[in-house]
Design an enzyme around this catalytic site. Structure first.
Site, PDB file in Angstrom:
ATOM      1  N   GLY A   1     133.528  91.126  18.342  1.00  0.00           N
ATOM      2  CA  GLY A   1     132.955  91.321  17.014  1.00  0.00           C
ATOM      3  C   GLY A   1     132.510  90.031  16.367  1.00  0.00           C
ATOM      4  O   GLY A   1     131.429  89.947  15.774  1.00  0.00           O
TER       5      GLY A   1
ATOM      6  N   ASP B   1     138.956  94.861  14.270  1.00  0.00           N
ATOM      7  CA  ASP B   1     140.392  95.128  14.260  1.00  0.00           C
ATOM      8  C   ASP B   1     141.099  94.485  13.078  1.00  0.00           C
ATOM      9  O   ASP B   1     142.204  94.911  12.717  1.00  0.00           O
ATOM     10  CB  ASP B   1     141.032  94.631  15.556  1.00  0.00           C
TER      11      ASP B   1
ATOM     12  N   TYR C   1     137.469 102.926  35.694  1.00  0.00           N
ATOM     13  CA  TYR C   1     136.024 102.714  35.830  1.00  0.00           C
ATOM     14  C   TYR C   1     135.749 101.389  36.537  1.00  0.00           C
ATOM     15  O   TYR C   1     136.601 100.499  36.588  1.00  0.00           O
ATOM     16  CB  TYR C   1     135.330 102.731  34.466  1.00  0.00           C
TER      17      TYR C   1
ATOM     18  N   HIS D   1     134.180  99.358  27.659  1.00  0.00           N
ATOM     19  CA  HIS D   1     133.004 100.208  27.574  1.00  0.00           C
ATOM     20  C   HIS D   1     132.078  99.675  26.494  1.00  0.00           C
ATOM     21  O   HIS D   1     132.532  99.315  25.402  1.00  0.00           O
ATOM     22  CB  HIS D   1     133.387 101.631  27.175  1.00  0.00           C
TER      23      HIS D   1
ATOM     24  N   ALA E   1     135.975  97.949  20.107  1.00  0.00           N
ATOM     25  CA  ALA E   1     135.056  96.806  20.079  1.00  0.00           C
ATOM     26  C   ALA E   1     133.690  97.222  19.566  1.00  0.00           C
ATOM     27  O   ALA E   1     133.015  96.455  18.864  1.00  0.00           O
ATOM     28  CB  ALA E   1     134.942  96.204  21.472  1.00  0.00           C
TER      29      ALA E   1
ATOM     30  N   LEU F   1     143.749  79.135  12.828  1.00  0.00           N
ATOM     31  CA  LEU F   1     143.747  79.072  11.370  1.00  0.00           C
ATOM     32  C   LEU F   1     145.169  79.169  10.838  1.00  0.00           C
ATOM     33  O   LEU F   1     145.926  80.069  11.200  1.00  0.00           O
ATOM     34  CB  LEU F   1     142.895  80.218  10.814  1.00  0.00           C
TER      35      LEU F   1
END
Length: 378
Positions: free
Chosen positions: A16, A290, A211, A48, A303, A126
């Site tokens: 992200g 998230d 997958y 995915h 995601a 941070l």
């Protein structure tokens, strides 16, 4: 349109945060990304990327590059984990872009290439940030500091930016774990079985999603969802074992048994979530992904929601300019909250594509075709 040279700081270079960085740079903003990891690495997990994400990647010129390195399944199969019966065959084509399954590290590497070199600074954990009203002061564990006009918290479920806005609060343990393993496809050749491109095996109270992660079909990845008692969580994951997997899936289909037999290394990740947050921004700080709406990974859309967030936030900031961040953040939350909450709810329920259904509300979604909402004037 952007009309200033103020710096936008993004905390976290995950999927992200990197998407936000590339999209904001593409829109003409100055961006710096601060990532706590010491360097880039090919983390061993699959992911995915549906057509809803590929439509975003088109904007920064990486959609075809992703397709070229990914597996591109034509169907999502759902099967009874015990009997092998097919519960659904969901087409993954016809939503305006390609459906990809890929190694997360390979995807991250492509994302890094979409940004100006030097955008991402590593080893920047941070420790403190403070909104002075005129800018935001950031302090890092390595003793360095920075200032920015806006800070975007893309720093995950344990977000320090979220903690600054809403106070310290541990996420909720869901009662489930996810086992993750990457298998060399060569190891599967000895089995006289069919290993499908994208299949979710469902049991009464657990599942296994499987997958390929490359266009070469040389890596086959599985991730589970299994009920598990809590333990003293220390770190993101612990090692699991073939023996633990065999116990968790005793009596399941021969394909699952073959996957477990072919497993060399498997890890176990406690799955956390949070209740919907009362706010997504305050002052000069805003959250995405998230950090904002974590969810169980059972739709393979966590995601994707972060990347959709990044696209809408970039749209809103381009509309207002970074100087009017207050309006941009309000429009962003109004335009994203319902969508993110819906996906969060369905994902946590773990029912998506179990039975034959139309997933176009997920995959057919185009963030650029959606109106920018302003609920303050609704």
């Amino acid at each position: 349109m952007p009309n200033d040279n103020q710096t936008i700081a993004i905390i976290g270079a995950g999927l992200g945060g990197a998407a936000a960085g590339a999209l904001l740079q593409h829109a003409g903003f100055n961006v710096e990304i601060f990532e706590q990891a010491p360097s880039f690495s090919r983390l061993g997990a699959g992911i995915h990327m549906g057509p809803n994400v590929l439509k975003i990647f088109q904007r920064i010129g990486m959609d075809q590059k992703l397709v070229d390195i990914s597996s591109t399944p034509a169907y999502w199969f759902s099967r009874n984990g015990l009997t092998g019966e097919y519960l659904s065959r969901i087409p993954l084509e016809g939503y305006g872009a390609t459906y990809c399954t890929v190694h997360r590290g390979d995807l991250s590497a492509l994302q890094m290439d979409t940004m100006t070199p030097g955008t991402v600074q590593f080893n920047k954990r941070l420790t403190r940030l403070e909104d002075s009203g005129s800018d935001v002061y950031l302090e890092f564990q390595d003793g360095t500091s920075a200032r920015a006009a806006i800070v975007i918290g893309a720093d995950g479920i344990n977000s320090r930016v979220r903690e600054t806005l809403l106070g310290a609060e541990r996420p909720n343990y869901s009662g489930w774990v996810g086992h993750r393993a990457m298998i060399s496809a060569d190891k599967l050749k000895k089995f006289d079985l069919t290993f499908e491109d994208c299949v979710k095996w469902w049991g009464p109270d657990r599942h296994m999603m499987v997958y390929y992660t490359t266009s070469r079909r040389d890596e086959y990845y599985y991730v589970t969802g299994v009920p598990h008692a809590a333990w003293a969580f220390d770190g993101a994951f612990v090692q699991s074992s073939r023996e633990e997997m065999s116990e968790a899936f005793a009596g399941y289909h021969p394909v699952i048994q073959a996957l477990i037999e072919a497993t060399d290394d498997v890890t176990k990740w406690p799955l956390f979530n949070r209740n919907p947050l009362p706010l997504w921004s305050e002052g000069r700080m805003v959250l995405l992904g998230d950090a904002c709406h974590p969810m169980k990974p059972h739709m393979a859309q966590g995601a994707a929601m972060a990347i959709e967030d990044a696209a809408m936030l970039a749209r809103c900031l381009k509309e207002t300019g970074s100087q009017d961040y207050t309006t941009a953040f309000r429009l962003y939350e109004a335009s994203r909250r319902d969508r993110a909450t819906q996906v969060q709810t369905v994902s946590n329920a773990n029912t998506f594509l179990l039975k034959q259904e139309d997933p176009s509300w997920v995959y057919g979604y185009d963030v650029y075709a959606e109106p920018i909402l302003d609920k303050s004037v609704a």
